[in-house]
Design an enzyme around this catalytic site. Structure first.
Site, PDB file in Angstrom:
ATOM      1  N   PHE A   1       0.820  -1.222   0.000  1.00 24.34           N
ATOM      2  CA  PHE A   1       0.000   0.000   0.000  1.00 24.34           C
ATOM      3  C   PHE A   1       0.848   1.265   0.000  1.00 24.34           C
ATOM      4  CE2 PHE A   1       0.822  -0.042   4.591  1.00 24.34           C
ATOM      5  CZ  PHE A   1       0.988   1.304   4.852  1.00 24.34           C
TER       6      PHE A   1
ATOM      7  N   LYS B   1      -1.081  -7.123  -9.204  1.00 28.76           N
ATOM      8  CA  LYS B   1      -2.068  -7.176  -8.104  1.00 28.76           C
ATOM      9  C   LYS B   1      -1.616  -6.144  -7.077  1.00 28.76           C
ATOM     10  CE  LYS B   1      -3.015  -8.311  -4.411  1.00 28.76           C
ATOM     11  NZ  LYS B   1      -3.411  -7.331  -3.349  1.00 28.76           N
TER      12      LYS B   1
ATOM     13  N   GLU C   1      -4.999  -3.707  -1.979  1.00 29.82           N
ATOM     14  CA  GLU C   1      -6.437  -3.425  -2.002  1.00 29.82           C
ATOM     15  C   GLU C   1      -6.769  -2.164  -1.209  1.00 29.82           C
ATOM     16  OE1 GLU C   1      -4.761  -5.709  -0.499  1.00 29.82           O
ATOM     17  OE2 GLU C   1      -5.733  -6.554   1.273  1.00 29.82           O
TER      18      GLU C   1
ATOM     19  N   SER D   1       5.315  -6.913   3.528  1.00 28.60           N
ATOM     20  CA  SER D   1       5.895  -7.193   4.844  1.00 28.60           C
ATOM     21  C   SER D   1       6.683  -8.508   4.815  1.00 28.60           C
ATOM     22  CB  SER D   1       4.777  -7.265   5.877  1.00 28.60           C
ATOM     23  OG  SER D   1       3.855  -8.259   5.485  1.00 28.60           O
TER      24      SER D   1
ATOM     25  N   CYS E   1       9.533   1.837   3.551  1.00 26.00           N
ATOM     26  CA  CYS E   1      10.432   0.744   3.936  1.00 26.00           C
ATOM     27  C   CYS E   1      11.847   1.269   4.135  1.00 26.00           C
ATOM     28  CB  CYS E   1      10.428  -0.349   2.894  1.00 26.00           C
ATOM     29  SG  CYS E   1      11.174   0.172   1.353  1.00 26.00           S
TER      30      CYS E   1
ATOM     31  N   GLU F   1       8.935  -3.845  13.286  1.00 23.98           N
ATOM     32  CA  GLU F   1       8.755  -2.824  12.258  1.00 23.98           C
ATOM     33  C   GLU F   1       7.434  -2.122  12.576  1.00 23.98           C
ATOM     34  OE1 GLU F   1       7.727  -3.943   8.173  1.00 23.98           O
ATOM     35  OE2 GLU F   1       8.847  -2.213   7.455  1.00 23.98           O
TER      36      GLU F   1
HETATM   37  P1  NAD Z   1       1.509  -6.529   3.141  1.00 22.31           P
HETATM   38  O1  NAD Z   1       2.541  -7.594   3.270  1.00 22.31           O
HETATM   39  O2  NAD Z   1       0.372  -6.520   4.109  1.00 22.31           O
HETATM   40  O3  NAD Z   1       0.826  -6.573   1.681  1.00 22.31           O
HETATM   41  C1  NAD Z   1       1.614  -6.618   0.507  1.00 22.31           C
HETATM   42  C2  NAD Z   1       0.803  -7.311  -0.580  1.00 22.31           C
HETATM   43  O4  NAD Z   1       0.531  -8.648  -0.170  1.00 22.31           O
HETATM   44  C3  NAD Z   1      -0.540  -6.653  -0.853  1.00 22.31           C
HETATM   45  O5  NAD Z   1      -0.776  -6.654  -2.247  1.00 22.31           O
HETATM   46  C4  NAD Z   1      -1.520  -7.533  -0.115  1.00 22.31           C
HETATM   47  O6  NAD Z   1      -2.803  -7.579  -0.715  1.00 22.31           O
HETATM   48  C5  NAD Z   1      -0.868  -8.894  -0.161  1.00 22.31           C
HETATM   49  N1  NAD Z   1      -1.177  -9.730   1.010  1.00 22.31           N
HETATM   50  C6  NAD Z   1      -1.523  -9.303   2.250  1.00 22.31           C
HETATM   51  N2  NAD Z   1      -1.730 -10.357   3.059  1.00 22.31           N
HETATM   52  C7  NAD Z   1      -1.492 -11.460   2.335  1.00 22.31           C
HETATM   53  C8  NAD Z   1      -1.536 -12.857   2.623  1.00 22.31           C
HETATM   54  N3  NAD Z   1      -1.851 -13.317   3.832  1.00 22.31           N
HETATM   55  N4  NAD Z   1      -1.228 -13.712   1.640  1.00 22.31           N
HETATM   56  C9  NAD Z   1      -0.909 -13.275   0.413  1.00 22.31           C
HETATM   57  N5  NAD Z   1      -0.855 -11.965   0.082  1.00 22.31           N
HETATM   58  C10 NAD Z   1      -1.144 -11.066   1.024  1.00 22.31           C
HETATM   59  O7  NAD Z   1       2.295  -5.144   3.151  1.00 22.31           O
HETATM   60  P2  NAD Z   1       1.682  -3.679   3.201  1.00 22.31           P
HETATM   61  O8  NAD Z   1       1.147  -3.442   4.572  1.00 22.31           O
HETATM   62  O9  NAD Z   1       0.815  -3.437   2.029  1.00 22.31           O
HETATM   63  O10 NAD Z   1       3.005  -2.817   2.971  1.00 22.31           O
HETATM   64  C11 NAD Z   1       3.876  -2.449   3.999  1.00 22.31           C
HETATM   65  C12 NAD Z   1       5.018  -3.427   4.114  1.00 22.31           C
HETATM   66  O11 NAD Z   1       5.724  -3.491   2.879  1.00 22.31           O
HETATM   67  C13 NAD Z   1       6.053  -3.013   5.152  1.00 22.31           C
HETATM   68  O12 NAD Z   1       6.498  -4.162   5.840  1.00 22.31           O
HETATM   69  C14 NAD Z   1       7.188  -2.425   4.321  1.00 22.31           C
HETATM   70  O13 NAD Z   1       8.464  -2.468   4.920  1.00 22.31           O
HETATM   71  C15 NAD Z   1       7.131  -3.304   3.125  1.00 22.31           C
HETATM   72  N6  NAD Z   1       7.748  -2.671   1.981  1.00 22.31           N
HETATM   73  C16 NAD Z   1       8.969  -3.111   1.608  1.00 22.31           C
HETATM   74  C17 NAD Z   1       9.613  -2.513   0.552  1.00 22.31           C
HETATM   75  C18 NAD Z   1      10.961  -2.995   0.114  1.00 22.31           C
HETATM   76  O14 NAD Z   1      11.397  -2.563  -0.927  1.00 22.31           O
HETATM   77  N7  NAD Z   1      11.632  -3.861   0.840  1.00 22.31           N
HETATM   78  C19 NAD Z   1       9.005  -1.450  -0.140  1.00 22.31           C
HETATM   79  C20 NAD Z   1       7.745  -1.021   0.267  1.00 22.31           C
HETATM   80  C21 NAD Z   1       7.119  -1.652   1.337  1.00 22.31           C
END
Ligand code: NAD
Length: 500
Positions: free
Chosen positions: A153, A177, A180, A230, A285, A385
């Site tokens: 997000f 994808k 959401e 994450s 991040c 985090e």
């Molecule tokens: P998230 O892990 O909750 O979601 C990421 C994606 O995975 C979304 O598209 C979501 O719909 C999907 N998702 C969520 N739960 C899932 C599940 N149980 N099974 C399969 N798919 C699932 O992350 P977020 O809250 O959207 O974003 C923030 C996180 O992203 C933070 O931890 C941040 O550090 C990380 N991030 C990392 C980088 C990097 O380059 N390392 C860059 C941006 C964000």
């Protein structure tokens, strides 16, 4: 809900597509605290239809000339640049980041599109004439096929732009994808790509949650997965997609430390800590979430940071504030909960963001900038985090102590050192097990022609995002050994081929 009838569709085969999904999720404006629209949540069969569209578009797109793909990227770059204000408004409305920050996100995404324009050069391959007598060897890079991109997000435009321009430049087709929570930017980008002349089916968008992600990770026609999110989900995505035979890069979470040595310019370092700690409400991040302050200057440094925080304005991103809301009410409450944890763990709350004045709707998901000093490294405030506007200060004895802490972290995304001692900076860069390092630079996101990615639990897989790694990830190499036969090549020899 402002407009309950406004349901965001998927984007398949060059147009909005409803699919069979009946499930929807609300999409909030976090500064107002109310849903603005809703988004369809794909079923596995919806994802299958999007993959089928991408697979159908693949043969023609992979055969398209370099000139055709290059021209598309040029058009796309020009249109994105011309229409970027409209995209920034979408980012602010759904993510909450302030407009200037949204513009910054788009600028970094544009840089990747501009880098992808180097594709004629980067896809050139290699040629060795007369590797053996009369034998030429050459290698070429070919697309991997249908690529699945799953994005978080916090960068609804930039993270998709890290991947799909390079994947498409290399001749792949894509199913994206997005999160959401702020899905509209992905459709906007797909529509822009269509306006720029991209053939139907080359870039598709499906919306959804775990059901849609699982369908992508396990689909037999998806060749590669690029994931950002994450750490627990990145780990899951890496294991699941690898087990299904896919090439995977899964970028995970972070806990970035900024070391301030006594010889640093403390004013510049304090500016940097505030900018990197509270920009985008800490939902980056690469945000700095821990300052490691050497004892000798720690009191002074904390005072300078706290003073600067008094000038920050938290509120609606459309009102010229410095910092916007958090993404959801649940996330806001979770982040605020760390203030109670800090108190229970006997850390010192220097600035309490729950008390910040807010220039915005009272229903927004607000938490002002928060500074916590003397955080014990055993506390969840240090270990987790938090992903919010919470800056922790951990006091360290000196350089070695700081490096030990950084290397003990399970994450290895970014880190920074502030010092005027070149030798210390060089030792730091050599000794820390972290993928991206800043020397007097607090958010060291590499430029688009280098690659982005962390170490340890911040990246699963062996390819970083964009830059040279991006082209390597989205292509597979073929090596061709060729000889044009003439009568001198006759004869039987069962030995292993040797070069002469
Ligand atoms: P998230 O892990 O909750 O979601 C990421 C994606 O995975 C979304 O598209 C979501 O719909 C999907 N998702 C969520 N739960 C899932 C599940 N149980 N099974 C399969 N798919 C699932 O992350 P977020 O809250 O959207 O974003 C923030 C996180 O992203 C933070 O931890 C941040 O550090 C990380 N991030 C990392 C980088 C990097 O380059 N390392 C860059 C941006 C964000």
């Amino acid at each position: 809900m402002t407009n309950p009838a406004d349901v965001l569709d998927h984007w398949v085969d060059g147009k909005p597509w409803t699919g069979e999904s009946t499930r929807t999720a609300p999409v909030y404006d976090p500064a107002l605290g109310v849903p603005q629209r809703s988004v369809r949540m794909a079923t596995a069969s919806d994802v299958g239809a999007a993959v089928a569209a991408a697979a159908a578009a693949l043969p023609a797109w992979r055969e398209s000339s370099i000139a055709t793909r290059h021209r598309f990227l040029l058009n796309f770059r020009e249109l994105l640049n011309a229409r970027k204000d409209a995209l920034a408004a979408i980012l602010t409305a759904e993510h909450g980041k302030v407009l200037s920050d949204a513009a910054g996100e788009i600028a970094r995404g544009l840089e990747v599109v501009e880098f992808a324009l180097s594709m004629p050069h980067l896809l050139k391959g290699e040629f060795s004439q007369n590797a053996s007598t009369g034998v030429d060897v050459y290698s070429v890079r070919e697309p991997v096929g249908v690529v699945g991109i799953i994005s978080p997000f916090n960068f609804p435009a930039m993270v998709p732009l890290w991947f799909f321009p390079i994947a498409i430049a290399a001749g792949n087709t894509v199913v994206l994808k997005p999160s959401e929570k702020d899905p509209s930017a992905a459709n906007w980008l797909a529509e822009l790509a269509a306006d720029a002349g991209l053939p139907v089916g080359v870039l598709n968008v499906v919306h959804g949650d775990k059901e849609a992600v699982d369908a992508l990770l396990t689909h037999p026609d998806v060749a590669a997965i690029s994931f950002v999110g994450s750490t627990p989900i990145a780990d899951y995505v890496y294991r699941t997609a690898s087990a299904h035979g896919k090439r995977v890069q899964a970028l995970g979470g972070a806990k970035n430390h900024m070391l301030v040595l006594p010889d640093a310019d403390l004013d510049l370092a304090a500016d940097a800590a505030v900018n990197a700690g509270f920009g985008s409400a800490g939902e980056r991040c690469m945000a700095v979430s821990v300052v490691l302050a050497v004892d000798a200057i720690a009191d002074d440094f904390v005072a300078r940071v706290a003073e600067r925080m008094q000038g920050l304005r938290t509120g609606d991103g459309r009102r010229g504030c410095d910092m916007g809301p958090l993404i959801t009410r649940e996330h806001r409450d979770r982040v605020a909960g760390y203030l109670d944890t800090a108190a229970a763990d006997r850390a010192r709350v220097v600035v309490d963001g729950r008390e910040s004045p807010i220039d915005g709707d009272p229903n927004g998901f607000w938490l002002g900038p928060t500074l916590i000093d003397r955080v014990p490294v055993t506390s969840a405030v240090y270990r987790d985090e938090i992903f919010g506007p919470v800056l922790s200060v951990v006091r360290v004895e000196g350089f070695e102590h700081a490096v030990d802490l950084i290397n003990a972290s399970p994450y290895g995304n970014g880190t920074a050192i502030f010092t005027n001692d070149g030798g210390a900076a060089r030792r730091f860069q050599r000794q820390v097990n972290v993928g991206m390092i800043g020397v007097n630079v607090p958010i060291p996101v590499p430029v688009a022609y280098h690659s982005f990615g962390g170490w340890k639990a911040s990246l699963f897989g062996d390819a970083k995002a964009y830059g040279p790694n991006g082209f390597a990830f989205f292509t597979q190499e073929k090596a061709i050994t060729s000889r044009w036969l003439d009568p001198s090549h006759g004869g039987i020899d069962l030995g292993f081929p040797r070069n002469s």
